[in-house]
Design an enzyme around this catalytic site. Structure first.
Site, PDB file in Angstrom:
ATOM      1  N   GLU A 447       0.827  -1.198   0.000  1.00  0.00           N
ATOM      2  CA  GLU A 447       0.000   0.000   0.000  1.00  0.00           C
ATOM      3  C   GLU A 447       0.866   1.254   0.000  1.00  0.00           C
ATOM      4  OE1 GLU A 447      -3.005   2.322   3.108  1.00  0.00           O
ATOM      5  OE2 GLU A 447      -2.379   0.267   3.512  1.00  0.00           O
ATOM      6  N   ASP A 520      -1.348  -1.330   5.555  1.00  0.00           N
ATOM      7  CA  ASP A 520      -1.267  -0.740   6.886  1.00  0.00           C
ATOM      8  C   ASP A 520      -2.287  -1.366   7.833  1.00  0.00           C
ATOM      9  OD1 ASP A 520       0.685   0.917   5.976  1.00  0.00           O
ATOM     10  OD2 ASP A 520      -0.602   2.679   5.753  1.00  0.00           O
ATOM     11  N   ASP A 522      -4.603  -0.189   9.631  1.00  0.00           N
ATOM     12  CA  ASP A 522      -5.630   0.786   9.975  1.00  0.00           C
ATOM     13  C   ASP A 522      -6.841   0.548   9.084  1.00  0.00           C
ATOM     14  OD1 ASP A 522      -4.841   1.714   7.515  1.00  0.00           O
ATOM     15  OD2 ASP A 522      -3.996   3.597   8.235  1.00  0.00           O
ATOM     16  N   ASP A 524      -8.009   2.187   6.454  1.00  0.00           N
ATOM     17  CA  ASP A 524      -7.720   2.246   5.022  1.00  0.00           C
ATOM     18  C   ASP A 524      -6.996   0.991   4.553  1.00  0.00           C
ATOM     19  OD1 ASP A 524      -8.934   4.658   4.632  1.00  0.00           O
ATOM     20  OD2 ASP A 524      -7.105   5.841   4.863  1.00  0.00           O
TER      21      ASP A 524
END
Length: 656
Positions: A447, A520, A522, A524
């Site tokens: 990402e 990641d 998180d 997103d």
């Protein structure tokens, strides 16, 4: 989807699922003389993977399927109406039915028939034809393998005026078969076993996994009542479906917009073969066809699917021409065109099934193709004649699919031609590896450019390639192939993998046998990971089946004293790491993204094959996987809202 460790594991035999009921003569000759012995049992504990596929959580649940399927076979034969599965607090599991019970009495080996069934491999009433006309457990290894891999097992059989019982440890009898009471109103078999903790990675049963399998069995075996009781937390689920496959197809389409309200259904007997099929079109772009032969989920299809597909293509083209929706000068719709947006379940029952391979994943009986084709063609033709409005909607969707498929072909050809002419056969952002053997090569789908830079610096360039992904991927659940191929953030991925897509996909051309999603930790990152999983599941399914798709597990925390540094992937692990130091001068850092790690940290924690943890993406239940992707990524909002509401209370760490 399930997770496995870093190293690929053999998937082994596919476990089978319940099936439809086939009536047998009430007085069928199922006695001690029906039990035939083929070989001994000693090898099971030595090489359990040969019999249940693995000793991880999948293998553990395979024990449950083997015992449950014996009860389902009784229901198929018309002798059982209820099956109850109970997960006990102490780790034991019980399966009980109201069938005929396992035969007792002296067997030709000199042992009691009940003991023979439970202690000898390939012993059962499914070989000679006297015990069962149709059954799924044709290899006859089921309950004896469960016994061999259980630290303790007790079976009770109610028949012949009494209740008979025997207990075992590690497959060996603890005493003789004993009459423990009068039969009274009791019928059937009750088996309780404790999986051997020394043989399995875990002995903790998963409620949802068992629920999914039992629901499927109830759909396929209409008229049988199946109950799951979980004493660990007082949960209970029951399943009973008079509608059989019609109910199954409606369940599969519950979160999709359907083109016709009533599924097309056929239930026909052709000689000794029973054919049951239900199908219904929806407004999605994917095909979801589940196939069963004698209750076994034939994931690789076979002759019954060949017959089904021929009937579907021929019948829709014939009706479209007769109804004038398709002109005589028009090309016929292809098989791919008529299967877009199709949900179907194909189930056949036959006395002598021929399966290709030990896994029973593909049916090989040649005569079944013609039998299924004839039955399905008649049913579709009749439905379309009686429901021309539904027929027009179905054919219009097929025509739209045909036009989109032609556009996708042109776009795909353009991608290939452009790559060859412009010298851009590989995306510019791809940092490829030196290794050219796909079996030794891996690619990280990373990402963002920042994390991609760290990964490129930290990798071992000999065998590790890096492809940074820019922005959010296209949600392929809402797009046809022509739109996917024109997407600037999907096309580089297709080109980098090298195996094509759609009709041209060829897994033998895949450039990497480890495709690792690294995003990641998180919201997103989770979204991008889900978008990628949706892409692979819908358009490169073979990559998942081959065991080539993985998810990286970068750490969430770095705990350091300055001299010593350790990492943790959860809050619990972080707290344990802190305790290991017994000092106050600690630095605890939470990584919000991969870009916060330097190249060395990323290599040490996430990319070094010696120290990293990878989750292997696998599909245990195709119906459930299809439903989840439709719900999370599909057009309809309400099912997604309902899911969020129901699951919100389980959230522990919400990263906003």
């Amino acid at each position: 989807m399930t997770d496995a460790g870093d190293r690929p594991r053999s998937t082994g035999p596919k476990s089978r699922s319940g099936g439809g009921k086939t009536k047998a003569a009430p007085g069928s000759d199922y006695t001690a003389a029906s039990i035939q012995v083929l070989e001994g049992l000693e090898a099971v504990r030595r090489r359990p993977g040969m019999y249940i596929g693995s000793t991880d959580v999948r293998g553990l649940h395979h024990l449950v399927w083997e015992v449950v399927d014996n009860s389902i076979d009784e229901a198929m034969a018309g002798h059982a109406t209820t099956v109850t599965v109970t997960i006990h607090k102490d780790g034991k599991l019980t399966v009980e039915d109201d069938g005929r019970g396992v035969p007792v009495g002296r067997h030709s080996t000199g042992k009691d028939a009940l003991e023979v069934v439970h202690t000898v491999l390939h012993a059962g009433g499914k070989f000679g034809g006297g015990g069962y006309k149709v059954s799924g457990g044709l290899h006859g290894v089921g309950v004896s393998v469960v016994n061999a891999l259980s630290s303790w097992l007790r079976v009770e059989t109610a028949r012949d005026g009494g209740v008979w019982s025997q207990e075992y440890s590690l497959g060996k009898p603890l005493g003789p078969v004993t009459k423990v009471g009068p039969q009274g109103d009791r019928k059937g078999t009750r088996t309780t076993f404790q999986a051997d903790a020394d043989m399995f990675d875990t002995t903790e049963y998963t409620f949802d996994t068992i629920v999914s399998r039992l629901r499927e069995s109830a759909y396929l075996t209409k008229g049988v009542w199946i109950t799951l009781l979980d004493e660990r937390n007082e949960r209970e689920r029951s399943f009973y479906f008079e509608g059989g496959l019609i109910s199954f197809v409606r369940h599969l389409n519950r979160n999709k917009g359907t083109l016709h309200t009533r599924p097309i259904y056929v239930d026909r007997r052709d000689g000794s073969t029973t054919i049951e099929v239900a199908l219904q079109y929806n407004d999605t772009y994917t095909e979801n066809v589940l196939a069963f032969a004698n209750n076994i989920n034939t994931v690789d299809g076979g002759t019954h699917i060949t017959g089904f597909r021929r009937a579907l293509t021929r019948s829709i083209n014939d009706w479209a021409k007769r109804a004038g929706v398709l002109k005589d000068a028009d090309n016929n719709l292809s098989g791919d065109d008529v299967r877009e947006g199709l949900t179907a379940v194909v189930s056949v029952k036959l006395t002598e099934p021929q399966f290709e391979g030990q896994t029973k994943a593909k049916l090989g009986n040649a005569e079944v193709a013609g039998q299924v084709e004839g039955a399905v063609a008649d049913a579709i033709a009749q439905y379309l004649e009686e429901n021309p409005g539904d027929g027009r909607r179905i054919v219009e969707k097929c025509l739209t699919a045909s036009r989109a498929r032609e556009a996708a072909r042109k776009a795909r050809d353009l991608v290939i031609r452009k790559g060859a002419l412009d010298g851009l056969s590989l995306p510019g952002k791809l940092a490829d590896c030196q290794e050219r053997d796909p079996a030794k090569s891996e690619v990280y789908l990373v990402e963002g450019d920042s994390a991609g830079g760290s990964a490129k610096q930290g990798r071992d360039r000999r065998f590790q390639a890096i492809l940074p992904l820019r922005g959010k991927l296209l949600n392929v659940e809402k797009a046809r192939l022509d739109k996917i191929l024109s997407s600037e953030n999907v096309r580089p991925l297709i080109i980098a993998l090298g195996a094509g897509i759609g009709d041209s996909f060829d897994i033998s051309k895949l450039r990497y046998h480890r495709i690792i999603i690294m995003t990641d930790a998180d919201v997103d990152g989770a979204h991008i990971r889900t978008l990628l999983l949706t892409f692979f599941y819908r358009h490169m399914h073979d990559i998942i089946d081959a065991g080539y798709l993985y998810i990286a597990q970068p750490p969430l925390y770095r705990i350091s004293t300055g001299k010593v540094t350790k990492y943790a992937q959860s809050e619990k692990e972080r707290d344990n790491r802190i305790k290991e130091f017994n000092t106050k001068n600690l630095s605890v850092q939470r990584f919000k993204g991969l870009g916060e790690m330097n190249a060395d940290q990323l290599w040490d924690t996430t990319m070094n094959p010696e120290t990293r943890t990878l989750l292997k993406v696998e599909i245990d239940d195709a119906a459930t996987a299809d439903s989840i992707f439709t719900m999370l990524m599909g057009e309809r909002v309400e099912p997604r809202k309902d899911f969020i509401k129901s699951e919100a209370r389980k959230v522990r760490n919400l990263d906003i």
